[in-house]
Design an enzyme around this catalytic site. Structure first.
Site, PDB file in Angstrom:
ATOM      1  N   HIS A 198       0.847  -1.257   0.114  1.00 34.91           N
ATOM      2  CA  HIS A 198       0.082   0.068  -0.144  1.00 34.91           C
ATOM      3  C   HIS A 198       0.992   1.265   0.059  1.00 34.91           C
ATOM      4  O   HIS A 198       2.105   1.179   0.373  1.00 34.91           O
ATOM      5  CB  HIS A 198      -0.907   0.089   1.183  1.00 34.91           C
ATOM      6  N   PHE A 199       0.282   2.315  -0.481  1.00 36.08           N
ATOM      7  CA  PHE A 199       0.850   3.650  -0.220  1.00 36.08           C
ATOM      8  C   PHE A 199      -0.031   4.426   0.651  1.00 36.08           C
ATOM      9  O   PHE A 199      -1.373   4.421   0.562  1.00 36.08           O
ATOM     10  CB  PHE A 199       1.021   4.289  -1.922  1.00 36.08           C
TER      11      PHE A 199
END
Length: 364
Positions: A198-199
């Site tokens: 994820h970011f």
């Protein structure tokens, strides 16, 4: 119900206004994200509202953006126990397949991509699924619009950058028309708290020094930045394609993974390299910082994760916020700095990776 955004390269916004301009329009992507985020806030999806947030600019050449956000420190989900950059995904711990439907704002899909991955069995999942790229709320937000971009959520991948993830991240930034939209990644052992790829992304209505700081050319698309207390590598979209940048950066982060080198990656709008901060020639800058592994207890005032590496300091307590200076902030961020000899070895290896990639491209 969450919305779906189909897009193509024709929707990319290559340039945004500099910070002297009063122009600040939204793209379709911005409208969908911001409206969905506002609605989620109104409906109580988050653990807290943003009314407590205080902001100030620290005196000094770096103009650090300090924010008091006690609730982020006290009310967020407990970070997972991380011991290695290559820790396997564990389906029994929290991951982004377990979130509530109300936390999903958008599913994004590049229609230019071949749809060959749909309906194939994914390695880490039990049943065949479609591989969705999700944008979900961060229920313990740092700032306005704080979301998580989760590429290929159904693949159940650990927090290791794939080339596809880098593509989704860069394209997400290019879909926004706002100079304030930032996106970042922390590897395991660099303050990533969930081992599921994820970011973080959010809007911060303040200019950061990494948007205009000087850089030094190394080779090809590779530059070095020393504007922050931790030196790092930096790339720009100016005169470079998404495909080129994601290929090269992925090779570098693969090298980091193989050698257990913790790293943080920041994507932000800014001036074309070595042009003045007021220049109308704008680009997306991609910072890649190799860094110390996080060990033991974090600093009291703020963690040194990707947003802090970029000059945005979410501070945990009122006393630290009140007394924080640029000198103290520098000293905290510097705890993530690698020994000079180690950084120079990494720099030599990264230079070789980029040079060989350029040679391979020329040969083909």
């Amino acid at each position: 119900m969450s919305k779906k955004l189909d897009y193509s390269s024709a929707d990319f916004i290559e340039s945004t206004p500099n910070w002297l301009s009063k122009a600040n329009k939204n793209s379709k992507f911005d409208d969908l994200l911001r409206n969905g985020w506002d609605k989620a806030m109104e409906e109580g999806v988050f653990r807290y509202t943003m009314g407590h947030l205080e902001t100030k600019i620290l005196d000094g050449p770096k103009q650090y953006v300090a924010q008091l956000n006690v609730k982020r420190a006290t009310d967020r989900r407990q970070p997972q126990n991380i011991t290695s950059l290559n820790q396997p995904f564990n389906p029994d711990t929290f991951n982004f397949t377990k979130i509530k439907e109300t936390e999903i704002l958008l599913t994004i899909n590049n229609t230019d991509d071949e749809k060959s991955s749909n309906n194939k069995e994914i390695k880490n999942c039990l049943t065949p699924v479609q591989d969705r790229n999700l944008i979900i709320v961060n229920i313990s937000p740092l700032e306005y619009g704080h979301v998580l971009v989760v590429p290929q959520v159904d693949s159940c991948l650990p927090q290791i950058l794939t080339r596809k993830a880098l593509q989704v991240a860069l394209e997400t930034v290019l879909l926004s028309a706002r100079r304030s939209f930032r996106l970042g990644f922390n590897s395991l052992c660099a303050y990533a708290s969930v081992n599921h790829q994820h970011f973080h992304a959010y809007y911060l209505e303040h200019e950061l020094v990494v948007e205009y700081g000087p850089v030094q050319h190394i080779t090809g698309v590779l530059y070095q930045s020393d504007v922050m207390p931790v030196p790092g590598f930096v790339f720009q979209t100016h005169e470079n394609s998404v495909s080129t940048l994601t290929r090269v950066i992925h090779k570098i982060t693969q090298y980091f993974q193989k050698n257990e080198i913790a790293h943080s990656v920041l994507l932000t709008r800014g001036a074309v390299f070595n042009e003045d901060k007021t220049s109308d020639n704008r680009t997306v800058r991609i910072y890649v910082w190799p860094r110390q592994k996080f060990k033991g207890m974090p600093p009291e005032a703020f963690n040194v994760a990707v947003v802090e590496m970029g000059g945005h300091l979410p501070i945990k307590d009122e006393n630290s916020y009140k007394n924080m200076t640029e000198k103290e902030a520098d000293s905290i961020i510097e705890t993530a700095k690698l020994p000079e000899e180690e950084f120079q070895k990494i720099k030599s290896d990264v230079t070789k990776i980029v040079f060989e990639d350029s040679e391979d491209k020329n040969d083909s």
